[in-house]
Design a protein around this motif. Structure first.
Motif, PDB file in Angstrom:
ATOM      1  N   VAL A  38      69.198  11.407  44.752  1.00 24.63           N
ATOM      2  CA  VAL A  38      69.081  12.098  44.288  1.00 24.63           C
ATOM      3  C   VAL A  38      67.182  12.390  43.778  1.00 24.63           C
ATOM      4  CG1 VAL A  38      70.007  12.713  42.306  1.00 24.63           C
ATOM      5  CG2 VAL A  38      68.772  14.204  43.092  1.00 24.63           C
ATOM      6  N   SER A  39      66.413  12.961  43.831  1.00 22.37           N
ATOM      7  CA  SER A  39      65.324  12.362  42.835  1.00 22.37           C
ATOM      8  C   SER A  39      64.382  13.167  41.843  1.00 22.37           C
ATOM      9  CB  SER A  39      63.754  12.944  44.224  1.00 22.37           C
ATOM     10  OG  SER A  39      64.570  14.293  43.878  1.00 22.37           O
ATOM     11  N   PRO A  40      64.505  12.678  41.113  1.00 24.30           N
ATOM     12  CA  PRO A  40      64.188  12.360  38.696  1.00 24.30           C
ATOM     13  C   PRO A  40      64.189  13.944  39.126  1.00 24.30           C
ATOM     14  CG  PRO A  40      62.866  10.941  39.330  1.00 24.30           C
ATOM     15  CD  PRO A  40      63.113  10.720  40.779  1.00 24.30           C
ATOM     16  N   MET A  41      63.458  14.816  39.653  1.00 28.06           N
ATOM     17  CA  MET A  41      62.794  16.025  39.349  1.00 28.06           C
ATOM     18  C   MET A  41      64.119  16.873  39.405  1.00 28.06           C
ATOM     19  SD  MET A  41      59.835  16.008  37.095  1.00 28.06           S
ATOM     20  CE  MET A  41      60.894  13.941  37.108  1.00 28.06           C
ATOM     21  N   MET A  42      64.395  16.295  40.781  1.00 25.57           N
ATOM     22  CA  MET A  42      65.374  17.533  41.234  1.00 25.57           C
ATOM     23  C   MET A  42      66.914  17.003  40.384  1.00 25.57           C
ATOM     24  SD  MET A  42      66.834  19.549  43.602  1.00 25.57           S
ATOM     25  CE  MET A  42      66.266  19.086  45.354  1.00 25.57           C
ATOM     26  N   VAL A  43      67.112  16.331  39.855  1.00 24.75           N
ATOM     27  CA  VAL A  43      68.348  15.901  38.570  1.00 24.75           C
ATOM     28  C   VAL A  43      67.316  16.890  37.159  1.00 24.75           C
ATOM     29  CG1 VAL A  43      69.386  14.212  36.810  1.00 24.75           C
ATOM     30  CG2 VAL A  43      68.326  13.754  38.771  1.00 24.75           C
ATOM     31  N   VAL A  44      66.874  16.974  37.184  1.00 28.35           N
ATOM     32  CA  VAL A  44      66.179  18.242  35.804  1.00 28.35           C
ATOM     33  C   VAL A  44      65.977  18.930  36.226  1.00 28.35           C
ATOM     34  CG1 VAL A  44      64.195  18.478  34.353  1.00 28.35           C
ATOM     35  CG2 VAL A  44      64.566  16.127  34.858  1.00 28.35           C
ATOM     36  N   PHE A  85      63.236  19.204  26.172  1.00 25.93           N
ATOM     37  CA  PHE A  85      64.467  19.893  27.188  1.00 25.93           C
ATOM     38  C   PHE A  85      63.686  19.009  28.339  1.00 25.93           C
ATOM     39  CE2 PHE A  85      67.575  22.708  25.902  1.00 25.93           C
ATOM     40  CZ  PHE A  85      68.290  22.271  24.559  1.00 25.93           C
ATOM     41  N   THR A  86      62.845  19.583  28.637  1.00 18.75           N
ATOM     42  CA  THR A  86      62.004  19.795  30.870  1.00 18.75           C
ATOM     43  C   THR A  86      61.292  18.167  31.120  1.00 18.75           C
ATOM     44  OG1 THR A  86      61.760  21.666  30.527  1.00 18.75           O
ATOM     45  CG2 THR A  86      60.932  20.599  32.185  1.00 18.75           C
ATOM     46  N   GLY A  87      60.473  17.715  29.293  1.00 19.26           N
ATOM     47  CA  GLY A  87      59.152  17.402  29.467  1.00 19.26           C
ATOM     48  C   GLY A  87      60.338  15.637  29.174  1.00 19.26           C
ATOM     49  N   PHE A  88      60.959  15.435  28.242  1.00 18.50           N
ATOM     50  CA  PHE A  88      62.357  14.540  27.854  1.00 18.50           C
ATOM     51  C   PHE A  88      62.997  13.819  29.002  1.00 18.50           C
ATOM     52  CE2 PHE A  88      65.822  12.769  26.128  1.00 18.50           C
ATOM     53  CZ  PHE A  88      65.802  11.334  26.038  1.00 18.50           C
ATOM     54  N   ASN A  89      63.645  14.949  29.631  1.00 17.92           N
ATOM     55  CA  ASN A  89      64.247  14.826  30.631  1.00 17.92           C
ATOM     56  C   ASN A  89      63.311  14.303  31.882  1.00 17.92           C
ATOM     57  OD1 ASN A  89      67.816  15.348  29.538  1.00 17.92           O
ATOM     58  ND2 ASN A  89      66.212  17.167  28.918  1.00 17.92           N
ATOM     59  N   SER A  90      62.359  14.709  32.323  1.00 22.28           N
ATOM     60  CA  SER A  90      61.321  13.957  33.220  1.00 22.28           C
ATOM     61  C   SER A  90      61.148  12.750  33.192  1.00 22.28           C
ATOM     62  CB  SER A  90      60.304  15.764  33.254  1.00 22.28           C
ATOM     63  OG  SER A  90      61.192  16.596  33.586  1.00 22.28           O
ATOM     64  N   LEU A  91      60.775  12.028  32.091  1.00 19.35           N
ATOM     65  CA  LEU A  91      60.314  11.329  31.616  1.00 19.35           C
ATOM     66  C   LEU A  91      61.484  10.760  31.689  1.00 19.35           C
ATOM     67  CD1 LEU A  91      57.655  11.974  28.744  1.00 19.35           C
ATOM     68  CD2 LEU A  91      57.178  11.214  31.391  1.00 19.35           C
ATOM     69  N   PHE A  92      62.798  10.335  31.608  1.00 23.16           N
ATOM     70  CA  PHE A  92      63.446  10.016  31.058  1.00 23.16           C
ATOM     71  C   PHE A  92      63.948   9.223  32.916  1.00 23.16           C
ATOM     72  CE2 PHE A  92      68.093   9.142  31.031  1.00 23.16           C
ATOM     73  CZ  PHE A  92      68.488   8.399  29.785  1.00 23.16           C
ATOM     74  N   TYR A  93      64.587   9.845  33.355  1.00 28.35           N
ATOM     75  CA  TYR A  93      64.828  10.169  34.541  1.00 28.35           C
ATOM     76  C   TYR A  93      63.908   8.763  35.458  1.00 28.35           C
ATOM     77  CZ  TYR A  93      68.635  13.212  33.386  1.00 28.35           C
ATOM     78  OH  TYR A  93      70.026  13.393  32.854  1.00 28.35           O
ATOM     79  N   ALA A  94      62.324   9.897  35.275  1.00 27.51           N
ATOM     80  CA  ALA A  94      61.481   8.195  36.208  1.00 27.51           C
ATOM     81  C   ALA A  94      60.993   7.226  35.597  1.00 27.51           C
ATOM     82  CB  ALA A  94      59.795   9.475  35.790  1.00 27.51           C
ATOM     83  N   ALA A  95      61.310   7.573  34.265  1.00 25.89           N
ATOM     84  CA  ALA A  95      61.392   6.315  33.657  1.00 25.89           C
ATOM     85  C   ALA A  95      62.566   5.105  34.132  1.00 25.89           C
ATOM     86  CB  ALA A  95      62.222   5.989  32.121  1.00 25.89           C
ATOM     87  N   ALA A  96      64.385   6.207  34.236  1.00 30.93           N
ATOM     88  CA  ALA A  96      64.855   4.757  34.743  1.00 30.93           C
ATOM     89  C   ALA A  96      64.409   4.608  36.098  1.00 30.93           C
ATOM     90  CB  ALA A  96      65.839   5.920  34.676  1.00 30.93           C
ATOM     91  N   ILE A 207      59.830  19.903  40.627  1.00 36.71           N
ATOM     92  CA  ILE A 207      60.608  19.873  41.871  1.00 36.71           C
ATOM     93  C   ILE A 207      59.149  19.843  42.911  1.00 36.71           C
ATOM     94  CG2 ILE A 207      61.305  21.850  43.858  1.00 36.71           C
ATOM     95  CD1 ILE A 207      63.311  19.890  42.125  1.00 36.71           C
ATOM     96  N   LEU A 208      58.096  21.168  42.931  1.00 31.26           N
ATOM     97  CA  LEU A 208      56.996  21.081  43.644  1.00 31.26           C
ATOM     98  C   LEU A 208      56.470  20.013  43.832  1.00 31.26           C
ATOM     99  CD1 LEU A 208      55.987  25.147  42.202  1.00 31.26           C
ATOM    100  CD2 LEU A 208      57.317  24.243  44.041  1.00 31.26           C
ATOM    101  N   TYR A 209      55.692  19.294  43.480  1.00 29.17           N
ATOM    102  CA  TYR A 209      55.110  17.649  42.814  1.00 29.17           C
ATOM    103  C   TYR A 209      55.408  17.093  43.734  1.00 29.17           C
ATOM    104  CZ  TYR A 209      53.919  13.678  41.580  1.00 29.17           C
ATOM    105  OH  TYR A 209      53.564  12.092  41.252  1.00 29.17           O
ATOM    106  N   GLN A 217      64.208  14.135  46.938  1.00 24.59           N
ATOM    107  CA  GLN A 217      65.185  13.715  47.499  1.00 24.59           C
ATOM    108  C   GLN A 217      66.469  14.703  47.274  1.00 24.59           C
ATOM    109  OE1 GLN A 217      66.912  10.051  46.679  1.00 24.59           O
ATOM    110  NE2 GLN A 217      68.436  10.110  47.636  1.00 24.59           N
ATOM    111  N   VAL A 218      67.250  15.462  48.261  1.00 20.73           N
ATOM    112  CA  VAL A 218      67.900  16.732  48.259  1.00 20.73           C
ATOM    113  C   VAL A 218      69.303  15.524  47.724  1.00 20.73           C
ATOM    114  CG1 VAL A 218      70.088  18.418  48.522  1.00 20.73           C
ATOM    115  CG2 VAL A 218      67.384  18.104  49.353  1.00 20.73           C
ATOM    116  N   PRO A 219      70.370  16.029  46.722  1.00 23.19           N
ATOM    117  CA  PRO A 219      70.948  15.344  46.173  1.00 23.19           C
ATOM    118  C   PRO A 219      72.349  15.036  46.981  1.00 23.19           C
ATOM    119  CG  PRO A 219      70.379  17.253  44.745  1.00 23.19           C
ATOM    120  CD  PRO A 219      70.845  17.342  46.055  1.00 23.19           C
ATOM    121  N   THR A 220      72.443  13.741  47.373  1.00 18.63           N
ATOM    122  CA  THR A 220      73.780  13.199  48.415  1.00 18.63           C
ATOM    123  C   THR A 220      75.533  13.553  47.337  1.00 18.63           C
ATOM    124  OG1 THR A 220      74.329  11.519  47.137  1.00 18.63           O
ATOM    125  CG2 THR A 220      72.106  10.965  48.619  1.00 18.63           C
ATOM    126  N   PHE A 221      76.263  13.014  48.490  1.00 17.73           N
ATOM    127  CA  PHE A 221      77.690  13.804  47.304  1.00 17.73           C
ATOM    128  C   PHE A 221      77.077  12.831  46.183  1.00 17.73           C
ATOM    129  CE2 PHE A 221      82.060  12.827  46.442  1.00 17.73           C
ATOM    130  CZ  PHE A 221      82.732  13.761  46.716  1.00 17.73           C
TER     131      PHE A 221
END
Length: 307
Positions: A38-44, A85-96, A207-209, A217-221
């Motif tokens: 799943v893509s980072p912003m989709m997770v967030v 919440f939004t900023g921290f988590n967006s950068l967190f999952y992108a950093a991963a 998500i729009l970006y 990326q839409v989440p897999t199972f």
């Protein structure tokens, strides 16, 4: 809630706070496992949609009762949600996508020191000599991780993109933490619910970006399982557990448990992801936790003198 559960779990601050930091450490593993699922912003976005939906249904009557106070502070609430919440988590999952879970966990250990520095700069909170030493030790550990243990890399000022994003994320969350000093005078769960609603809404641009860039990326199972864990564990249950822990033993003692996050993250990364734990990781972790210990040791001593 049964009497047995309230006594054994909900009345046990140490257990609640250890579960909280274990879930937060597990969030670093989730960030790595999400790659390709799943893509980072989709997770967030989905994370906060799920959390805000659950909390809104649960807290709706209290939100309505406290709405005048909420509306009066909406500007500040939006900023706190965007950064914390939004900023921290967006950068967190992108950093991963660019660094290891071990690094993500250890870098999170810098947040208490960033909060201390922010308190000095913006609130003129006095900093003691041992706290200064603690800041230096923690920042040295962070620099060591950012440079991947290489003095040559540090001197050339080249930083792994993932570590750089994680450092910015830590600054965002430190700012959010400092803002909590003067948060709106509404109940904790209502405040968290409104923050999660704002976070869900402000996640939409991400998500729009991703859609425009062709990387959505839409989440897999497996991706859905990761999102459910992140939403219900690190995002929801851990917040409730942490609030309860603070209620039982106070914010100062409860805050010390945050130091367990990099330890749990490193252990889980090695056990679950099979990541290498190298000498510079061990030294950085020692410096980060040692720096925080120095700061807490002085704070505790000052508290005892004042008491």
């Amino acid at each position: 809630m049964s009497a047995a559960f309230r006594t054994l779990v909900y009345g046990n601050a140490i257990l609640l706070l250890m579960l909280t930091t274990l879930m937060w450490g597990g969030n670093t593993i989730a960030g790595r496992l999400a790659i390709g699922e799943v893509s980072p912003m989709m997770v967030v976005a989905l994370r906060w949609v799920i959390v805000s939906s659950v909390m809104t249904v649960t807290m709706w009557s209290r939100i309505r009762a406290e709405w005048p106070l909420i509306r009066a502070s909406m500007g500040k609430i939006v900023l706190m949600a965007v950064f914390g919440f939004t900023g921290f988590n967006s950068l967190f999952y992108a950093a991963a996508h660019y660094t290891t879970a071990v690094n993500l966990g250890i870098l999170q250990g810098s947040m208490p020191m960033l909060v201390l520095l922010g308190a000095l700069l913006f609130y003129r909170v006095p900093v003691r000599p041992l706290q200064i030493l603690g800041i230096f030790a923690t920042m040295t550990g962070v620099a060591m991780i950012a440079a991947q243990g290489s003095l040559e890399t540090l001197l050339k000022l080249t930083i792994n993109p993932g570590d750089g994003l994680m450092l910015i994320a830590c600054v965002f969350y430190a700012g959010y933490t400092l803002a909590l000093r003067s948060r709106p005078q509404i109940s904790g769960l209502v405040f968290f619910t409104v923050l999660s609603i704002v976070a869900a809404i402000t996640s939409i641009p991400g998500i729009l970006y991703e859609s425009a860039a062709g990387i959505l990326q839409v989440p897999t199972f497996k991706g859905w399982l990761i999102i459910l864990y992140v939403a219900l564990g690190p995002s929801c249950l851990s917040q409730i557990f942490f609030m309860r822990g603070v209620e039982l033993i106070g914010p100062a003692r409860a805050g010390i448990f945050i130091n367990l996050v990099p330890i749990f993250a490193a252990i889980l990364a090695v056990l679950i992801l099979g990541e290498d734990f190298r000498m510079h990781h061990a030294l950085a972790l020692t410096l980060v936790l040692g720096g925080i210990w120095l700061s807490e040791r002085r704070s505790k001593a000052a508290t005892q003198v004042q008491g």
